[in-house]
Design a protein around this motif. Structure first.
Motif, PDB file in Angstrom:
ATOM      1  N   ILE A 285     -38.649  13.749  -9.236  1.00 43.12           N
ATOM      2  CA  ILE A 285     -37.865  12.526  -9.045  1.00 43.12           C
ATOM      3  C   ILE A 285     -37.656  11.809 -10.379  1.00 43.12           C
ATOM      4  O   ILE A 285     -36.566  11.284 -10.647  1.00 43.12           O
ATOM      5  CB  ILE A 285     -38.557  11.601  -8.025  1.00 43.12           C
ATOM      6  CG1 ILE A 285     -38.661  12.304  -6.667  1.00 43.12           C
ATOM      7  CG2 ILE A 285     -37.797  10.290  -7.888  1.00 43.12           C
ATOM      8  CD1 ILE A 285     -37.340  12.788  -6.103  1.00 43.12           C
ATOM      9  N   MET A 286     -38.670  11.795 -11.238  1.00 41.50           N
ATOM     10  CA  MET A 286     -38.492  11.222 -12.575  1.00 41.50           C
ATOM     11  C   MET A 286     -37.425  11.990 -13.354  1.00 41.50           C
ATOM     12  O   MET A 286     -36.569  11.387 -14.017  1.00 41.50           O
ATOM     13  CB  MET A 286     -39.818  11.237 -13.337  1.00 41.50           C
ATOM     14  CG  MET A 286     -40.845  10.236 -12.829  1.00 41.50           C
ATOM     15  SD  MET A 286     -42.495  10.526 -13.513  1.00 41.50           S
ATOM     16  CE  MET A 286     -42.208  10.273 -15.258  1.00 41.50           C
ATOM     17  N   GLY A 287     -37.494  13.317 -13.279  1.00 38.38           N
ATOM     18  CA  GLY A 287     -36.500  14.123 -13.979  1.00 38.38           C
ATOM     19  C   GLY A 287     -35.100  13.878 -13.455  1.00 38.38           C
ATOM     20  O   GLY A 287     -34.131  13.795 -14.230  1.00 38.38           O
ATOM     21  N   LEU A 288     -34.987  13.741 -12.130  1.00 38.70           N
ATOM     22  CA  LEU A 288     -33.680  13.438 -11.539  1.00 38.70           C
ATOM     23  C   LEU A 288     -33.175  12.085 -12.040  1.00 38.70           C
ATOM     24  O   LEU A 288     -31.978  11.930 -12.335  1.00 38.70           O
ATOM     25  CB  LEU A 288     -33.789  13.440 -10.017  1.00 38.70           C
ATOM     26  CG  LEU A 288     -32.513  13.113  -9.230  1.00 38.70           C
ATOM     27  CD1 LEU A 288     -31.412  14.119  -9.552  1.00 38.70           C
ATOM     28  CD2 LEU A 288     -32.800  13.086  -7.735  1.00 38.70           C
ATOM     29  N   GLY A 289     -34.075  11.101 -12.158  1.00 32.93           N
ATOM     30  CA  GLY A 289     -33.679   9.791 -12.676  1.00 32.93           C
ATOM     31  C   GLY A 289     -33.117   9.875 -14.083  1.00 32.93           C
ATOM     32  O   GLY A 289     -32.091   9.259 -14.399  1.00 32.93           O
ATOM     33  N   LEU A 290     -33.773  10.665 -14.946  1.00 32.43           N
ATOM     34  CA  LEU A 290     -33.287  10.816 -16.321  1.00 32.43           C
ATOM     35  C   LEU A 290     -31.932  11.516 -16.351  1.00 32.43           C
ATOM     36  O   LEU A 290     -31.044  11.151 -17.146  1.00 32.43           O
ATOM     37  CB  LEU A 290     -34.309  11.590 -17.149  1.00 32.43           C
ATOM     38  CG  LEU A 290     -35.674  10.908 -17.351  1.00 32.43           C
ATOM     39  CD1 LEU A 290     -36.632  11.832 -18.085  1.00 32.43           C
ATOM     40  CD2 LEU A 290     -35.519   9.587 -18.114  1.00 32.43           C
ATOM     41  N   LEU A 291     -31.762  12.518 -15.494  1.00 36.89           N
ATOM     42  CA  LEU A 291     -30.468  13.204 -15.435  1.00 36.89           C
ATOM     43  C   LEU A 291     -29.354  12.256 -14.980  1.00 36.89           C
ATOM     44  O   LEU A 291     -28.232  12.296 -15.504  1.00 36.89           O
ATOM     45  CB  LEU A 291     -30.557  14.400 -14.475  1.00 36.89           C
ATOM     46  CG  LEU A 291     -31.341  15.608 -14.975  1.00 36.89           C
ATOM     47  CD1 LEU A 291     -31.496  16.636 -13.855  1.00 36.89           C
ATOM     48  CD2 LEU A 291     -30.655  16.244 -16.185  1.00 36.89           C
ATOM     49  N   ILE A 292     -29.654  11.402 -14.026  1.00 30.78           N
ATOM     50  CA  ILE A 292     -28.642  10.458 -13.536  1.00 30.78           C
ATOM     51  C   ILE A 292     -28.308   9.430 -14.611  1.00 30.78           C
ATOM     52  O   ILE A 292     -27.135   9.038 -14.754  1.00 30.78           O
ATOM     53  CB  ILE A 292     -29.128   9.784 -12.236  1.00 30.78           C
ATOM     54  CG1 ILE A 292     -29.261  10.828 -11.123  1.00 30.78           C
ATOM     55  CG2 ILE A 292     -28.166   8.689 -11.804  1.00 30.78           C
ATOM     56  CD1 ILE A 292     -29.890  10.285  -9.849  1.00 30.78           C
ATOM     57  N   LEU A 293     -29.301   9.012 -15.382  1.00 30.31           N
ATOM     58  CA  LEU A 293     -29.014   8.097 -16.503  1.00 30.31           C
ATOM     59  C   LEU A 293     -28.073   8.774 -17.503  1.00 30.31           C
ATOM     60  O   LEU A 293     -27.147   8.140 -18.028  1.00 30.31           O
ATOM     61  CB  LEU A 293     -30.313   7.681 -17.198  1.00 30.31           C
ATOM     62  CG  LEU A 293     -31.212   6.688 -16.449  1.00 30.31           C
ATOM     63  CD1 LEU A 293     -32.543   6.517 -17.184  1.00 30.31           C
ATOM     64  CD2 LEU A 293     -30.523   5.332 -16.314  1.00 30.31           C
ATOM     65  N   GLY A 294     -28.321  10.053 -17.776  1.00 35.34           N
ATOM     66  CA  GLY A 294     -27.419  10.790 -18.657  1.00 35.34           C
ATOM     67  C   GLY A 294     -26.020  10.899 -18.079  1.00 35.34           C
ATOM     68  O   GLY A 294     -25.021  10.769 -18.803  1.00 35.34           O
ATOM     69  N   ALA A 295     -25.924  11.103 -16.764  1.00 32.13           N
ATOM     70  CA  ALA A 295     -24.617  11.174 -16.113  1.00 32.13           C
ATOM     71  C   ALA A 295     -23.886   9.848 -16.207  1.00 32.13           C
ATOM     72  O   ALA A 295     -22.655   9.798 -16.368  1.00 32.13           O
ATOM     73  CB  ALA A 295     -24.792  11.579 -14.650  1.00 32.13           C
ATOM     74  N   ALA A 296     -24.631   8.741 -16.128  1.00 33.68           N
ATOM     75  CA  ALA A 296     -24.015   7.417 -16.269  1.00 33.68           C
ATOM     76  C   ALA A 296     -23.358   7.274 -17.633  1.00 33.68           C
ATOM     77  O   ALA A 296     -22.227   6.772 -17.754  1.00 33.68           O
ATOM     78  CB  ALA A 296     -25.068   6.321 -16.075  1.00 33.68           C
ATOM     79  N   GLY A 297     -24.057   7.730 -18.676  1.00 37.91           N
ATOM     80  CA  GLY A 297     -23.478   7.674 -20.013  1.00 37.91           C
ATOM     81  C   GLY A 297     -22.239   8.544 -20.150  1.00 37.91           C
ATOM     82  O   GLY A 297     -21.256   8.150 -20.795  1.00 37.91           O
ATOM     83  N   MET A 298     -22.252   9.715 -19.531  1.00 35.11           N
ATOM     84  CA  MET A 298     -21.094  10.613 -19.604  1.00 35.11           C
ATOM     85  C   MET A 298     -19.877  10.010 -18.910  1.00 35.11           C
ATOM     86  O   MET A 298     -18.752  10.094 -19.422  1.00 35.11           O
ATOM     87  CB  MET A 298     -21.446  11.962 -18.976  1.00 35.11           C
ATOM     88  CG  MET A 298     -22.487  12.748 -19.763  1.00 35.11           C
ATOM     89  SD  MET A 298     -23.007  14.267 -18.911  1.00 35.11           S
ATOM     90  CE  MET A 298     -21.446  15.168 -18.881  1.00 35.11           C
ATOM     91  N   VAL A 299     -20.093   9.374 -17.753  1.00 29.78           N
ATOM     92  CA  VAL A 299     -18.981   8.723 -17.055  1.00 29.78           C
ATOM     93  C   VAL A 299     -18.432   7.582 -17.883  1.00 29.78           C
ATOM     94  O   VAL A 299     -17.210   7.403 -18.001  1.00 29.78           O
ATOM     95  CB  VAL A 299     -19.439   8.219 -15.663  1.00 29.78           C
ATOM     96  CG1 VAL A 299     -18.350   7.367 -15.021  1.00 29.78           C
ATOM     97  CG2 VAL A 299     -19.794   9.393 -14.756  1.00 29.78           C
TER      98      VAL A 299
END
Length: 407
Positions: A285-299
């Protein structure tokens, strides 16, 4: 299967959720009006948001001694001290408004940080009396109380200021009176907490590890890194969002709606984040959170239409929720009760130190890293990359270690 009675833990969670919802509303209130009041009182408009930074700085510097106080005298005593700090801070801010004195206003804002620091320990307190199975859910439910505070606080501000014809800084005076009342309410709420004090160690060996030894523990080190990165990056981007939205040609109301969506995404998932941690494991779940933060930056980097801002900020809130609640869960299970005061105080010192740095850096990146709002917004989001790489690398390193070496 052995039955574990979490009756006491559930009662404590109920009290903490109520405190997070009502007492915690003062922080959203201060964040809404602090910059506006500062803008009217400060001699230099560039210092307008300094009261907000002072609240975060106050929280950072309070965390170590307040955590030690809780270790010695119990959670209830620490939370009452936090409410007293919030009461005193709101009183001084209200007094500063009557004088239109910016520097006294900063002093009151700093004291408000004492409350903000104590609120940060709500999530740890939820875990104190909970069983291992209920602990992630307890933390998650208390964090979900922030969803209510995010609604109650701004609504109170709107109600107290919308019908006030006064254009001076005194139009914010009722907001600080309301904050004083909320702190008084909190003192009564905390009377219902039932969290046993940590027994004093009878031998030196029972006192637990030193801070240096604690930070050498892989799970503790990774939990602290991921908590710092999740919270600081969320704050970095969120602080710049209104400037970017308006700078790209949209209305202030559009910026408000974007931030509202972000806040809802921060707290609404808390109703099920704990269940996901129990089912899939805290590391995933922590890893998923970091991936979603990265996706936010990409968007955010893919365009500056209103839809880009909305989606990016919703992802930012969701990523923070998974990353921060996951890190809190990992940390709470990686130290003993006698190590709690030292470790949790240091954790929040480091976390809010990162948030303070992010809040101060956000405006500089947005306004000084490019010639246009679009370029500044891009700089803010690109700045996320090295920190996400650090947290992601640390988490991968932990997951690849042999299980016997991850404690």
């Amino acid at each position: 299967m052995q039955y574990v009675d979490d009756t006491r833990a559930k009662r404590n969670v109920t009290v903490l959720v109520m405190a997070q919802a009502f007492l915690g509303s003062q922080i959203t209130m201060m964040f809404v009006v602090g910059g506006l009041a500062g803008q009217q009182m400060a001699a230099n408009a560039c210092l307008a948001t300094l009261p907000i930074s002072m609240i975060v700085f106050g929280s950072m510097t309070t965390a170590p001694w307040l955590s030690g106080l809780m270790q010695r005298f119990g959670r209830r005593a620490g939370f009452i001290v936090g409410a007293l700090g919030g009461l005193l801070g709101a009183s001084i801010c209200a007094y500063a408004l009557t004088l239109s004195n910016f520097w006294i206003f900063l002093a009151g804002s700093y004291l408000t940080g004492i409350y903000m620091s104590s609120q940060g320990f709500f999530r740890f307190a939820a875990a104190d009396s909970a069983s291992e199975g209920f602990r992630p859910k307890a933390i998650s439910y208390v964090m979900a109380g922030g969803l209510l505070s995010a609604i109650i606080g701004p609504q109170l501000v709107g109600h107290l200021t919308s019908t006030n014809p006064d254009a001076t800084v005194m139009r914010f005076f009722p907001v600080y009176l309301a904050a004083m009342s909320l702190n008084v309410l909190g003192m009564f709420l905390f009377a219902f907490l039932d969290i046993p004090k940590t027994p004093k160690p009878t031998k030196k060996s029972d006192a637990g590890r030193s801070l240096a030894e604690l930070l050498k523990s892989p799970r503790i080190a990774v939990a602290v890194i991921c908590a710092m990165v999740s919270y600081a990056l969320m704050n970095l981007v969120m602080t710049s969002t209104p400037l970017a939205v308006v700078g790209c040609g949209f209305a202030v109301a559009d910026a408000s709606n974007v931030v509202t969506g972000h806040v809802l995404a921060m707290f609404a998932p808390s109703f099920f984040t704990g269940h996901l941690i129990v089912r899939f494991g805290v590391e995933r779940i922590m890893g998923l959170g970091l991936l979603i933060l990265g996706a936010a930056g990409m968007v955010a980097l893919s365009g500056v239409e209103l839809g880009h801002f909305v989606v990016a900020l919703i992802l930012l809130g969701l990523g923070w929720n998974f990353g921060f609640i996951g890190a809190t869960t990992m940390l709470s299970g990686a130290h003993t009760p006698n190590e709690r005061g030292r470790m949790q105080g240091l954790n929040d010192l480091l976390v809010f130190g990162g948030v303070t740095f992010a809040s101060l850096s956000s405006g500089g990146l947005m306004n000084c890293a490019g010639g246009t709002p679009q370029e500044g917004w891009a700089a803010v989001n690109i700045a996320m990359v090295p920190f996400l790489a650090l947290a992601g690398g640390a988490l991968i390193w932990l997951m690849l270690r042999p299980k016997t070496q991850t404690v």
